[in-house]
Design an enzyme around this catalytic site. Structure first.
Site, PDB file in Angstrom:
ATOM      1  N   SER A   1      12.973 -10.123   7.361  1.00 19.95           N
ATOM      2  CA  SER A   1      14.034 -10.837   6.667  1.00 19.95           C
ATOM      3  C   SER A   1      14.374 -12.164   7.357  1.00 19.95           C
ATOM      4  O   SER A   1      13.482 -12.959   7.603  1.00 19.95           O
ATOM      5  CB  SER A   1      15.227  -9.910   6.547  1.00 19.95           C
ATOM      6  OG  SER A   1      15.978 -10.265   5.423  1.00 19.95           O
TER       7      SER A   1
ATOM      8  N   HIS B   1      13.693  -3.769   0.357  1.00 22.48           N
ATOM      9  CA  HIS B   1      13.782  -4.684   1.496  1.00 22.48           C
ATOM     10  C   HIS B   1      14.018  -3.882   2.778  1.00 22.48           C
ATOM     11  O   HIS B   1      15.139  -3.426   3.031  1.00 22.48           O
ATOM     12  CB  HIS B   1      14.976  -5.607   1.210  1.00 22.48           C
ATOM     13  CG  HIS B   1      15.140  -6.734   2.162  1.00 22.48           C
ATOM     14  ND1 HIS B   1      14.276  -7.807   2.216  1.00 22.48           N
ATOM     15  CD2 HIS B   1      16.095  -6.975   3.093  1.00 22.48           C
ATOM     16  CE1 HIS B   1      14.691  -8.664   3.138  1.00 22.48           C
ATOM     17  NE2 HIS B   1      15.796  -8.180   3.684  1.00 22.48           N
TER      18      HIS B   1
HETATM   19  C1  GTR Z   1      20.193 -11.955   2.973  1.00 22.66           C
HETATM   20  C2  GTR Z   1      19.625 -13.341   2.857  1.00 22.66           C
HETATM   21  C3  GTR Z   1      18.132 -13.292   2.970  1.00 22.66           C
HETATM   22  C4  GTR Z   1      17.655 -12.408   4.104  1.00 22.66           C
HETATM   23  C5  GTR Z   1      18.551 -11.218   4.391  1.00 22.66           C
HETATM   24  C6  GTR Z   1      18.427 -10.600   5.781  1.00 22.66           C
HETATM   25  O1  GTR Z   1      21.536 -11.918   2.789  1.00 22.66           O
HETATM   26  O2  GTR Z   1      20.004 -13.865   1.620  1.00 22.66           O
HETATM   27  O3  GTR Z   1      17.610 -14.600   3.093  1.00 22.66           O
HETATM   28  O4  GTR Z   1      17.447 -13.131   5.254  1.00 22.66           O
HETATM   29  O5  GTR Z   1      19.878 -11.510   4.256  1.00 22.66           O
HETATM   30  O6  GTR Z   1      18.098 -11.246   6.754  1.00 22.66           O
HETATM   31  O7  GTR Z   1      18.733  -9.412   5.875  1.00 22.66           O
END
Ligand code: GTR
Length: 436
Positions: free
Chosen positions: A272, A416
């Site tokens: 992420s 995710h």
């Molecule tokens: C979210 C963000 C993403 C990603 C994620 C993370 O809120 O929009 O770009 O980086 O966080 O890092 O868990």
């Protein structure tokens, strides 16, 4: 009287409209048909229009040019390696993981003496086959969150209130092992690799606080005297992603120093926002032998110009500290960017890179992540490596990784996250490139 009144009304109306616009909830587009027309910049054409047709021109001209463009327009410029860098081993337990590994905890000091800021590196090193190749990755919630081992030091730095066992922005014992599913230590060690990790907040707390703390408190130009105290922050000053990446390079400085690690065979990985970070670290620090991006999305592997799911405007709005200030100019204006993220992947060439996506992670634009890998391919080919083993602009079948080339890619079932499936592919890819 009428005129000023009318003007006042007009001003009030405009203000109201402005507030309404600013407050409008962000509606992500998920429709491929609604992606605006765009042309990607060609990684193999210099800014002056000259085509890059040989490895030497890539290396001496285009690569440095692209690094500069990314520093100036996206991530910001980091300071040099601190001269005072030094290390202290706080813990060395040779009987960890049922005697198969050594647990080592090392403090990386960035300045003279032992005042902060310092970075705490946790390592699990196989006891056999040393020196071993290693994985290095930042973690979200402290080293103690990656395994339930009670001897891992509990991180006392500021933490986002995300994750079990974090109370009032501080970790408690309840947060031990809470991220263990993302860090399969036994599996990694069994495959002959060391796992090394640090808490990203040791480097820079992940909050928009005007860069007052973490390593910024010591190395920002206003502090070092390169700029006067009241001077505005330069638009190319390092944002948090560049700062975390710089921290990864400091961990690699230590690994070069540790006789049990083969520092020329270190894979940097991240998930992420930390996947955005591992890509930038792998791009700028050519000592990293392999780079892995897990679900990195916008500002990571995903092409900015597609503007599907999370966009540049949205990320700059919610996380203004991640990038440099110049990047704000590209909100809803992606085509003005002199670079796009396939060129970030290309900067890693000819060293192997692996990009991973997840089907349900539409916010991160899996197709855009794949396309970055695809459009980085010409650079890998020019440098004489196999690149991505795919001729198609469509991502491969779900759960069927492309892992035989120098660019790896998979689109996994699920959300995710970092899973055992992901790690299995990374280990296979590392076996191909990092084993002797
Ligand atoms: C979210 C963000 C993403 C990603 C994620 C993370 O809120 O929009 O770009 O980086 O966080 O890092 O868990």
């Amino acid at each position: 009287m009428i005129k000023p009144l009318m003007r006042l009304t007009a001003i009030l109306l405009l203000c109201a409209m402005g507030t309404a616009l600013a407050d409008e909830p962000f509606e992500p587009n998920y429709d491929e048909a609604k992606i605006p027309e765009y042309t990607l910049p060609d990684p193999l054409v210099l800014q002056d229009g000259t085509a890059v047709t040989d490895a030497e021109t890539w290396k001496t001209k285009r690569r440095p040019e692209l690094v500069k463009l990314f520093e100036e327009h996206v991530y910001g410029r980091p300071p040099a390696k601190p001269e005072a860098l030094h290390f202290e081993t706080l813990d060395n337990e040779p009987q960890a993981l049922d005697g198969t590994a050594t647990r080592r905890q090392v403090r990386i000091y960035l300045t003279e003496g032992s005042d902060g800021p310092f970075l705490d590196l946790l390592m699990y090193i196989p006891n056999e086959g040393r020196p071993v190749p290693a994985f290095l990755g930042l973690n979200f919630n402290g080293n103690h969150s990656i395994a339930a081992d009670p001897n891992i030091r509990l991180n006392m730095n500021w933490m986002r209130d995300k994750g079990a066992g974090i109370v009032d922005n501080k970790a408690t014992d309840d947060s031990r092992g809470t991220s263990a599913s993302r860090w399969p230590v036994e599996m990694i060690v069994k495959r002959g690799y060391a796992l090394t990790t640090m808490y990203y907040g040791d480097i820079d707390p992940d909050t928009d606080d005007n860069f007052q703390n973490g390593v910024h408190a010591v190395f920002d130009k206003q502090v070092t005297g390169e700029l006067a105290e009241g001077d505005p922050r330069p638009t190319d000053a390092w944002g948090s992603i560049a700062t975390w990446a710089w921290g990864l390079s400091r961990a690699l400085d230590y690994l070069e120093h540790d006789a049990d690690i083969e520092a020329t065979r270190v894979a940097v990985l991240g998930h992420s926002r930390l996947g955005k970070t591992s890509l930038w670290a792998g791009a700028v620090d050519e000592r990293f032998a392999l780079t892995i991006s897990n679900d990195s999305g916008c500002g990571g592997a995903a092409l900015s110009r597609r503007a599907i799911g999370e966009t540049v405007a949205r990320i700059n709005d919610v996380f203004p500290h991640w990038f440099n200030d110049k990047f704000q100019e590209y909100n809803n204006n992606e085509s003005a960017l002199p670079v796009d993220q396939h060129e970030l992947i290309a900067l890693i060439a000819p060293r192997p890179v692996y990009v991973a996506s997840a089907v349900e992670d539409t916010w991160a634009d899996p197709r855009g992540e794949f396309l970055s890998a695809y459009y980085a391919n010409p650079v890998y080919k020019l440098l004489g490596t196999p690149g991505l083993p795919s001729e198609s602009t469509d991502p491969p079948t779900v759960d069927e990784p492309l892992k035989t080339g120098t660019i790896g890619y998979h689109l996994r079932t699920g959300k995710h996250d970092v899973t055992t499936f992901d790690w299995t592919q990374y280990l296979d890819f590392a076996d191909l490139h990092l084993k002797k």
